[in-house]
Write a protein that holds these residues in place. Structure first.
Motif, PDB file in Angstrom:
ATOM      1  N   GLY A 301       0.813  -1.211   0.000  1.00 46.24           N
ATOM      2  CA  GLY A 301       0.000   0.000   0.000  1.00 46.24           C
ATOM      3  C   GLY A 301       0.847   1.263   0.000  1.00 46.24           C
ATOM      4  O   GLY A 301       0.568   2.216  -0.733  1.00 46.24           O
ATOM      5  N   ALA A 302       1.891   1.270   0.823  1.00 39.92           N
ATOM      6  CA  ALA A 302       2.780   2.433   0.872  1.00 39.92           C
ATOM      7  C   ALA A 302       3.455   2.667  -0.478  1.00 39.92           C
ATOM      8  O   ALA A 302       3.532   3.799  -0.972  1.00 39.92           O
ATOM      9  CB  ALA A 302       3.829   2.236   1.969  1.00 39.92           C
ATOM     10  N   MET A 303       3.919   1.589  -1.097  1.00 40.56           N
ATOM     11  CA  MET A 303       4.577   1.705  -2.401  1.00 40.56           C
ATOM     12  C   MET A 303       3.580   2.103  -3.495  1.00 40.56           C
ATOM     13  O   MET A 303       3.877   2.942  -4.354  1.00 40.56           O
ATOM     14  CB  MET A 303       5.247   0.377  -2.755  1.00 40.56           C
ATOM     15  N   GLY A 304       2.406   1.513  -3.458  1.00 42.81           N
ATOM     16  CA  GLY A 304       1.413   1.785  -4.495  1.00 42.81           C
ATOM     17  C   GLY A 304       0.930   3.215  -4.467  1.00 42.81           C
ATOM     18  O   GLY A 304       0.830   3.875  -5.514  1.00 42.81           O
ATOM     19  N   PHE A 305       0.607   3.735  -3.281  1.00 41.32           N
ATOM     20  CA  PHE A 305       0.148   5.119  -3.178  1.00 41.32           C
ATOM     21  C   PHE A 305       1.246   6.085  -3.622  1.00 41.32           C
ATOM     22  O   PHE A 305       0.977   7.091  -4.292  1.00 41.32           O
ATOM     23  CB  PHE A 305      -0.281   5.434  -1.747  1.00 41.32           C
ATOM     24  N   ALA A 306       2.486   5.797  -3.231  1.00 32.83           N
ATOM     25  CA  ALA A 306       3.596   6.653  -3.652  1.00 32.83           C
ATOM     26  C   ALA A 306       3.749   6.627  -5.169  1.00 32.83           C
ATOM     27  O   ALA A 306       4.000   7.677  -5.801  1.00 32.83           O
ATOM     28  CB  ALA A 306       4.893   6.206  -2.978  1.00 32.83           C
ATOM     29  N   LEU A 307       3.572   5.453  -5.776  1.00 32.96           N
ATOM     30  CA  LEU A 307       3.658   5.342  -7.225  1.00 32.96           C
ATOM     31  C   LEU A 307       2.531   6.105  -7.907  1.00 32.96           C
ATOM     32  O   LEU A 307       2.757   6.800  -8.910  1.00 32.96           O
ATOM     33  CB  LEU A 307       3.626   3.868  -7.627  1.00 32.96           C
ATOM     34  N   TYR A 308       1.331   6.021  -7.352  1.00 28.81           N
ATOM     35  CA  TYR A 308       0.209   6.789  -7.891  1.00 28.81           C
ATOM     36  C   TYR A 308       0.505   8.290  -7.856  1.00 28.81           C
ATOM     37  O   TYR A 308       0.240   9.020  -8.817  1.00 28.81           O
ATOM     38  CB  TYR A 308      -1.059   6.523  -7.074  1.00 28.81           C
ATOM     39  N   GLY A 309       1.053   8.750  -6.745  1.00 27.13           N
ATOM     40  CA  GLY A 309       1.308  10.185  -6.602  1.00 27.13           C
ATOM     41  C   GLY A 309       2.442  10.675  -7.485  1.00 27.13           C
ATOM     42  O   GLY A 309       2.433  11.827  -7.932  1.00 27.13           O
ATOM     43  N   TRP A 310       3.417   9.806  -7.756  1.00 26.25           N
ATOM     44  CA  TRP A 310       4.579  10.227  -8.553  1.00 26.25           C
ATOM     45  C   TRP A 310       4.346  10.061 -10.051  1.00 26.25           C
ATOM     46  O   TRP A 310       4.895  10.826 -10.856  1.00 26.25           O
ATOM     47  CB  TRP A 310       5.805   9.399  -8.140  1.00 26.25           C
ATOM     48  N   ALA A 311       3.536   9.105 -10.457  1.00 28.92           N
ATOM     49  CA  ALA A 311       3.409   8.683 -11.855  1.00 28.92           C
ATOM     50  C   ALA A 311       3.283   9.857 -12.816  1.00 28.92           C
ATOM     51  O   ALA A 311       2.273  10.571 -12.795  1.00 28.92           O
ATOM     52  CB  ALA A 311       2.201   7.757 -12.015  1.00 28.92           C
ATOM     53  N   PRO A 312       4.283  10.080 -13.671  1.00 26.45           N
ATOM     54  CA  PRO A 312       4.233  11.215 -14.593  1.00 26.45           C
ATOM     55  C   PRO A 312       3.312  10.982 -15.792  1.00 26.45           C
ATOM     56  O   PRO A 312       2.919  11.931 -16.464  1.00 26.45           O
ATOM     57  CB  PRO A 312       5.698  11.376 -15.039  1.00 26.45           C
ATOM     58  N   THR A 313       2.993   9.718 -16.067  1.00 31.15           N
ATOM     59  CA  THR A 313       2.125   9.398 -17.200  1.00 31.15           C
ATOM     60  C   THR A 313       1.051   8.403 -16.759  1.00 31.15           C
ATOM     61  O   THR A 313       1.199   7.724 -15.740  1.00 31.15           O
ATOM     62  CB  THR A 313       2.920   8.779 -18.364  1.00 31.15           C
ATOM     63  N   GLY A 314       0.001   8.308 -17.579  1.00 36.32           N
ATOM     64  CA  GLY A 314      -1.052   7.366 -17.270  1.00 36.32           C
ATOM     65  C   GLY A 314      -0.566   5.936 -17.290  1.00 36.32           C
ATOM     66  O   GLY A 314      -1.038   5.090 -16.511  1.00 36.32           O
ATOM     67  N   ALA A 315       0.385   5.625 -18.166  1.00 35.23           N
ATOM     68  CA  ALA A 315       0.913   4.262 -18.249  1.00 35.23           C
ATOM     69  C   ALA A 315       1.623   3.884 -16.956  1.00 35.23           C
ATOM     70  O   ALA A 315       1.487   2.761 -16.465  1.00 35.23           O
ATOM     71  CB  ALA A 315       1.871   4.145 -19.433  1.00 35.23           C
ATOM     72  N   VAL A 316       2.382   4.809 -16.378  1.00 35.40           N
ATOM     73  CA  VAL A 316       3.062   4.543 -15.109  1.00 35.40           C
ATOM     74  C   VAL A 316       2.040   4.385 -13.994  1.00 35.40           C
ATOM     75  O   VAL A 316       2.179   3.526 -13.112  1.00 35.40           O
ATOM     76  CB  VAL A 316       4.062   5.670 -14.783  1.00 35.40           C
ATOM     77  N   PHE A 317       0.987   5.208 -14.035  1.00 32.65           N
ATOM     78  CA  PHE A 317      -0.066   5.094 -13.031  1.00 32.65           C
ATOM     79  C   PHE A 317      -0.678   3.689 -13.067  1.00 32.65           C
ATOM     80  O   PHE A 317      -0.914   3.073 -12.023  1.00 32.65           O
ATOM     81  CB  PHE A 317      -1.145   6.148 -13.283  1.00 32.65           C
ATOM     82  N   MET A 318      -0.916   3.184 -14.281  1.00 26.48           N
ATOM     83  CA  MET A 318      -1.516   1.856 -14.400  1.00 26.48           C
ATOM     84  C   MET A 318      -0.586   0.772 -13.883  1.00 26.48           C
ATOM     85  O   MET A 318      -1.048  -0.279 -13.414  1.00 26.48           O
ATOM     86  CB  MET A 318      -1.892   1.586 -15.857  1.00 26.48           C
ATOM     87  N   MET A 319       0.721   1.003 -13.927  1.00 25.76           N
ATOM     88  CA  MET A 319       1.663   0.035 -13.369  1.00 25.76           C
ATOM     89  C   MET A 319       1.493  -0.099 -11.860  1.00 25.76           C
ATOM     90  O   MET A 319       1.883  -1.110 -11.268  1.00 25.76           O
ATOM     91  CB  MET A 319       3.096   0.453 -13.698  1.00 25.76           C
ATOM     92  N   GLY A 320       0.924   0.929 -11.247  1.00 24.89           N
ATOM     93  CA  GLY A 320       0.708   0.868  -9.807  1.00 24.89           C
ATOM     94  C   GLY A 320      -0.471   0.010  -9.398  1.00 24.89           C
ATOM     95  O   GLY A 320      -0.600  -0.361  -8.223  1.00 24.89           O
TER      96      GLY A 320
END
Length: 425
Positions: A301-320
């Motif tokens: 959860g900690a990693m996923g939320f951080a990835l959501y907040g950092w994701a510069p593109t929609g593709a990176v967001f989906m990786m979360g």
């Protein structure tokens, strides 16, 4: 002996009682999800098309619904400890079905408001449903069963908004009629198939003082272990509020996603969550125990939320999304650990206390995360950090992880107990 203690777990397959409880939670979440796309528009209709007033009223509706959950959950949990799970669950299903009919036929905004108040009360039946699962499931199997309930939550919120959007396209009131039909059908189904799970000798007297939300939450302070687990439960529920409060606006602002892209993403989140909670919780908990499964979920959860907040593109967001799906190990494991800390006759009050934490998080979280998002994107502030609320949720997960490190690892069942549990699975 174990078969007699946990009659609902007999046999290799899921019992009709468990299936009913699963369907109860699924249909509750589905009915809630169905009206999500149409409730704001119906409020807008009653306010004469004034968006500002409609937004204000929608905020009031959401807060009052959460407040009713906070107040009613311990009452319903305690009533289930006194009178049994069956009458409380069936009454809640019947009441919810009639309430959706009231909202479908509401001639004025105040009637719709009353309907939302009643919906918050009757939707608190989840506490009794979880207590039912604790009644019929051996302690070492509860995390898996609670994981199945988590899958029901996910499935309801995946299907609900999609169905509500389709029905609402034809008539804004049609989703309310559909929600009413599902709740009433579930009541009829349960009336014929749901046995009582709480034996008369295990029932506890109903004490009005004990259903005060503050008093009920005091149950979680009985032992340091319950206190830690209660804190982790609240942290998980509070962090979850960032998704309904900010996700749609965040994805639209940062990635330019429209309704279709958002809908597909939310469906993917729901499917991934169901895979974890419905299929992976059981073998993982069996292999590593509840504590390690909880820590795994909090870390993800900690990693996923951080990835959501950092994701510069929609593709990176989906990786979360798959990372966040592993967060689903946390809550079932925490709930299973908590059920081992109280007696059989207190399971309803325990689940009522947990549900009250959910109501409390529902009153605090949406406002706090929405304010953080508004501040982060306000051009006057110049912060330009739209991911701020997700980073805040990640910090909450780290706090939960720190608390989880101090939780006692549950004892693994010995050969005799393990064999008995296998027979009643």
């Amino acid at each position: 002996m174990t078969e007699a203690r946990y009659p609902g777990g007999a046999g290799r397959g899921r019992s009709p009682a468990f299936i009913f409880i699963f369907l109860t939670v699924l249909l509750d979440m589905l009915s809630i999800g169905i009206i999500i796309p149409v409730l704001p528009k119906l409020i807008l209709h009653f306010t004469g098309g004034e968006f500002n007033r409609a937004a204000e009223m929608l905020g009031i509706f959401m807060s009052v619904w959460a407040l009713m959950q906070f107040i009613a959950s311990p009452v319903i949990g305690a009533l289930s400890d006194r009178f049994g799970r069956r009458p409380v669950i069936l009454a809640s299903n019947l009441g919810l079905g009639l309430d959706y009919l009231l909202m479908a036929l509401a001639p004025a905004l105040w009637v719709l408001f009353v309907g939302r108040v009643l919906a918050g009360i009757f939707s608190a039946t989840v506490s009794a449903a979880q207590a039912y699962i604790a009644d019929i499931t051996p302690p070492e199997k509860r995390a898996a069963s609670f994981g199945m309930l988590g899958a029901a939550f996910g499935l309801g919120f995946v299907l609900g908004p999609a169905v509500g959007g389709i029905l609402g396209h034809y008539d804004l009131r049609l989703p309310f009629f559909a929600a009413a039909a599902m709740s009433l059908a579930n009541f009829l189904y349960g009336f014929f198939v749901l046995p009582e799970s709480l034996k008369p000798e295990l029932r506890a007297p109903f004490r009005p003082r004990s259903v005060n939300p503050a008093t009920t939450l005091a149950l979680l302070r009985r032992t340091p272990e319950l206190g830690r687990l209660g804190f982790i439960t609240f942290i998980i529920m509070l962090a979850h509020q960032v998704l309904p409060a900010c996700a749609v606006l965040y994805m639209g602002l940062r990635y330019g996603w429209q309704e279709r892209e958002v809908g597909f993403l939310l469906a993917g989140v729901g499917v991934a969550g169901m895979i974890v909670q419905g299929g992976l919780v059981r073998p993982v908990v069996k292999a590593i125990g509840e504590k390690k499964a909880m820590l795994l979920g909090l870390t993800a959860g900690a990693m996923g939320f951080a990835l959501y907040g950092w994701a510069p593109t929609g593709a990176v967001f989906m990786m979360g999304v798959p990372v966040m799906a592993l967060w689903g190990f946390a809550q079932p494991s925490v709930t299973a650990l908590m059920t081992k800390e109280v007696s059989a006759e207190e399971q309803g009050r325990l689940q009522g206390a947990s549900a009250s934490l959910g109501g409390l998080s529902g009153m605090i979280g949406p406002w706090a995360f929405a304010y953080a998002f508004a501040y982060a994107v306000d051009p006057v502030n110049g912060l330009n950090l739209p991911g701020l609320p997700f980073f805040a949720a990640s910090v909450l997960m780290v706090l939960g992880l720190a608390a989880g490190l101090g939780v006692r690892a549950s004892l693994r069942p010995g050969p005799e107990l393990a064999g008995s549990a296998e027979r009643v699975e």
